[in-house]
Design a protein around this motif. Structure first.
Motif, PDB file in Angstrom:
ATOM      1  N   GLN A   1      30.759 -22.785  11.467  1.00 38.44           N
ATOM      2  CA  GLN A   1      30.525 -23.739  12.639  1.00 38.44           C
ATOM      3  C   GLN A   1      31.528 -23.177  13.743  1.00 38.44           C
ATOM      4  OE1 GLN A   1      31.104 -28.043  11.572  1.00 38.44           O
ATOM      5  NE2 GLN A   1      30.929 -27.443   9.357  1.00 38.44           N
TER       6      GLN A   1
ATOM      7  N   HIS B   1      23.213 -27.231  15.320  1.00 39.10           N
ATOM      8  CA  HIS B   1      22.985 -28.529  14.814  1.00 39.10           C
ATOM      9  C   HIS B   1      21.685 -28.520  14.162  1.00 39.10           C
ATOM     10  CE1 HIS B   1      20.658 -28.558  18.496  1.00 39.10           C
ATOM     11  NE2 HIS B   1      19.897 -29.434  17.987  1.00 39.10           N
ATOM     12  N   LYS B   2      20.874 -27.568  14.263  1.00 39.73           N
ATOM     13  CA  LYS B   2      19.492 -27.568  13.622  1.00 39.73           C
ATOM     14  C   LYS B   2      19.534 -27.065  12.078  1.00 39.73           C
ATOM     15  CE  LYS B   2      17.396 -26.021  17.943  1.00 39.73           C
ATOM     16  NZ  LYS B   2      16.376 -25.138  18.498  1.00 39.73           N
ATOM     17  N   LEU B   3      20.630 -26.708  11.793  1.00 38.85           N
ATOM     18  CA  LEU B   3      20.846 -26.155  10.385  1.00 38.85           C
ATOM     19  C   LEU B   3      22.067 -26.719   9.545  1.00 38.85           C
ATOM     20  CD1 LEU B   3      20.976 -22.383  11.787  1.00 38.85           C
ATOM     21  CD2 LEU B   3      18.849 -23.946  11.083  1.00 38.85           C
ATOM     22  N   ARG B   4      21.619 -26.473   8.400  1.00 41.21           N
ATOM     23  CA  ARG B   4      22.766 -27.270   7.386  1.00 41.21           C
ATOM     24  C   ARG B   4      23.952 -26.169   7.261  1.00 41.21           C
ATOM     25  NH1 ARG B   4      17.986 -27.727   4.639  1.00 41.21           N
ATOM     26  NH2 ARG B   4      18.520 -26.165   3.148  1.00 41.21           N
ATOM     27  N   THR B   5      25.068 -26.604   7.410  1.00 41.48           N
ATOM     28  CA  THR B   5      26.373 -25.736   7.462  1.00 41.48           C
ATOM     29  C   THR B   5      27.199 -26.174   6.630  1.00 41.48           C
ATOM     30  OG1 THR B   5      27.233 -27.054   9.303  1.00 41.48           O
ATOM     31  CG2 THR B   5      26.045 -25.062  10.036  1.00 41.48           C
ATOM     32  N   ASP B   6      26.955 -26.689   5.815  1.00 38.33           N
ATOM     33  CA  ASP B   6      28.046 -27.010   4.553  1.00 38.33           C
ATOM     34  C   ASP B   6      28.208 -26.084   3.285  1.00 38.33           C
ATOM     35  OD1 ASP B   6      25.231 -27.984   3.967  1.00 38.33           O
ATOM     36  OD2 ASP B   6      26.127 -28.434   1.923  1.00 38.33           O
ATOM     37  N   SER B   7      27.445 -25.161   3.350  1.00 37.17           N
ATOM     38  CA  SER B   7      27.678 -23.725   2.603  1.00 37.17           C
ATOM     39  C   SER B   7      26.831 -22.642   3.120  1.00 37.17           C
ATOM     40  CB  SER B   7      27.417 -24.207   1.163  1.00 37.17           C
ATOM     41  OG  SER B   7      25.750 -24.250   1.183  1.00 37.17           O
TER      42      SER B   7
ATOM     43  N   ALA C   1      23.141 -23.068   1.914  1.00 38.14           N
ATOM     44  CA  ALA C   1      22.484 -23.835   2.744  1.00 38.14           C
ATOM     45  C   ALA C   1      22.140 -23.542   4.087  1.00 38.14           C
ATOM     46  CB  ALA C   1      23.223 -25.218   2.748  1.00 38.14           C
ATOM     47  N   LEU C   2      23.046 -22.688   4.843  1.00 38.52           N
ATOM     48  CA  LEU C   2      22.829 -22.133   6.041  1.00 38.52           C
ATOM     49  C   LEU C   2      21.921 -21.041   6.137  1.00 38.52           C
ATOM     50  CD1 LEU C   2      23.585 -22.046   9.064  1.00 38.52           C
ATOM     51  CD2 LEU C   2      25.431 -20.562   8.582  1.00 38.52           C
TER      52      LEU C   2
ATOM     53  N   ASP D   1      19.452 -20.617   3.839  1.00 40.24           N
ATOM     54  CA  ASP D   1      18.056 -21.200   3.419  1.00 40.24           C
ATOM     55  C   ASP D   1      17.435 -22.133   4.613  1.00 40.24           C
ATOM     56  OD1 ASP D   1      18.137 -20.164   1.010  1.00 40.24           O
ATOM     57  OD2 ASP D   1      19.053 -21.867   0.006  1.00 40.24           O
ATOM     58  N   SER D   2      18.220 -22.806   5.419  1.00 40.64           N
ATOM     59  CA  SER D   2      17.835 -23.784   6.427  1.00 40.64           C
ATOM     60  C   SER D   2      17.486 -22.728   7.638  1.00 40.64           C
ATOM     61  CB  SER D   2      18.726 -24.671   6.955  1.00 40.64           C
ATOM     62  OG  SER D   2      19.835 -24.236   7.467  1.00 40.64           O
TER      63      SER D   2
END
Length: 422
Positions: free
Chosen positions: A75, A120-126, A129-130, A132-133
């Protein structure tokens, strides 16, 4: 822009075993430096973070000052995420332009550029996840970059990488000590002897067909011949070695006999006579006197390698030697077949004939038969003793790493042991 190198625990990782069992793929050596070094240099990256398989993260953290598996690095900035298999020379357009993802024909994400305003359009928790999104949301790059597919490709490309890395380093001349009499063949502009390196009398450095780089603290004993292209890492010793063309030797190695076209990662010994050709050797390996591998079949046909204990894979090359994992040991007189696989923590005992082409990690091979040996505790005790000789310490993180590798490699090992009992 923050550069993030990632190595995910996916099926293709087996293509880099046994060397990648204990390290990220991007820490594999090729030429003078590692794949990570080449990527960072190519991209002129200042801020770098890494994501590696979780089981190796604690041990890997002790070897680097970069953030490892830290979600916070996903991030707050423009990001360039680059997979471990990507070749460093293939990223010239990835650092500019809009957000996009490069995906290969198998659906694997190889690199992703993400502008800060698109995070902000993507998942950034791992990291998973980032990636794949990003694959789902971002536009596709024009075409995926070239990538490494198998570990032996690093061996085959090593001579070219050595020459390229030597040119990029732009170092030449004698800053260490070369004692008389000696011989340097070829141009002295293709030779670099770093401060603290010592070349004893009666040694030959042959740079006629490629550069030779002897790093700090290297010691070259009499009657050694070093043919370029070649790199010898810090504090390594060549003892009357026939160091043929195409070798990359890591730090704190001890090499004798004949070595050709091979990569030796570091802290490994092949101190005595015997031939090592077109091989990739990990860390903390000890090859007993007269250990010899074949790197060319009698009929000159392409070599096949078995990575999973079952399925041969055609390399497409007539010259492939052994793949030898960390902490492997061979006895005196060991004979290794063309394209042999010695897993990490293996012990191979000579039986007067060629050993099997696949010896699984943590296996004991005696008279061509794989057994479970004396258990991992004895192997750990040997590893502790070996690394203490180089003033290193076995840590709880190291043991947890090898416990995980033991479980990861159990299926292939159990199958090999069952076959040996029949």
């Amino acid at each position: 822009m923050r550069l993030i190198l990632f190595d995910r625990l996916i099926e293709k990782r087996i293509n880099f075993h046994p060397l990648a069992l204990s390290r990220p793929i991007f820490e594999l050596r090729c030429g003078i430096s590692t794949l990570a070094d080449k990527l960072i240099a190519k991209l002129s990256a200042g801020e770098v973070a890494c994501f590696v398989p979780p089981y190796m993260a604690p041990a890997y953290k002790a070897t680097t000052d970069r953030p490892v598996n830290d979600p916070a690095t996903l991030q707050g900035d423009d990001l360039l995420l680059v997979g471990a298999r990507v070749k460093g020379g293939e990223l010239t357009t990835a650092t500019v332009g809009p957000s996009r993802a490069a995906v290969d024909a198998d659906g694997e994400v190889l690199w992703v550029r993400i502008a800060k305003e698109d995070l902000h359009k993507l998942r950034t928790d791992s990291i998973d996840a980032l990636l794949d999104s990003a694959k789902e949301v971002l536009p596709a790059a024009a075409e995926p970059p070239a990538a490494w597919n198998y570990v032996w490709e690093l061996v085959l490309e090593n001579p070219a990488q050595l020459a390229a890395d030597f040119a990029a380093a732009d170092r030449h001349g004698i800053e260490g000590q070369i004692e008389q009499p000696h011989a340097i063949r070829g141009s002295r502009n293709d030779v670099y002897v770093a401060p603290g390196a010592v070349v004893h009398p009666m040694a030959v450095i042959d740079a006629e067909h490629g550069p030779v780089y002897l790093d700090e603290g290297v010691e070259v004993h009499p009657f050694t011949r070093i043919e370029g292209p070649c790199y010898v890492g810090k504090n390594s010793v060549l003892l009357g070695c026939k160091c043929r063309a195409g070798n990359s030797i890591g730090p704190m190695c001890r090499l004798g006999g004949e070595v050709e076209g091979s990569i030796v990662h570091g802290y490994s010994n092949k101190y005595h006579e015997g031939f090592l050709g077109h091989a990739y050797v990990g860390q903390w390996v000890n090859l007993g006197a007269l250990t010899t591998n074949s790197d060319l079949k009698n009929d000159y046909s392409p070599v096949s390698v078995v990575l999973d204990g079952r399925t041969p894979i055609e390399t497409g090359s007539t010259k492939v030697g052994s793949l030898i994992g960390d902490h492997a040991k061979t006895s005196i007189g060991t004979l290794l077949n063309t394209g042999a696989y010695l897993g990490a923590m293996t012990v191979a005992v000579a039986g007067g004939k060629l050993l099997p082409k696949f010896i699984p990690s943590f296996g004991l091979c005696v008279d061509g038969t794989v057994t479970k040996g004396f258990g991992k505790s004895r192997l750990y005790a040997t590893a502790k003793a070996a690394i203490s000789r180089r003033k290193s310490v076995w840590t709880e993180a190291d043991e947890a790493l090898w416990d995980a590798v033991y479980e990861l490699t159990a299926p292939a090992r159990d199958e090999a042991i069952r076959r040996g009992r029949k």
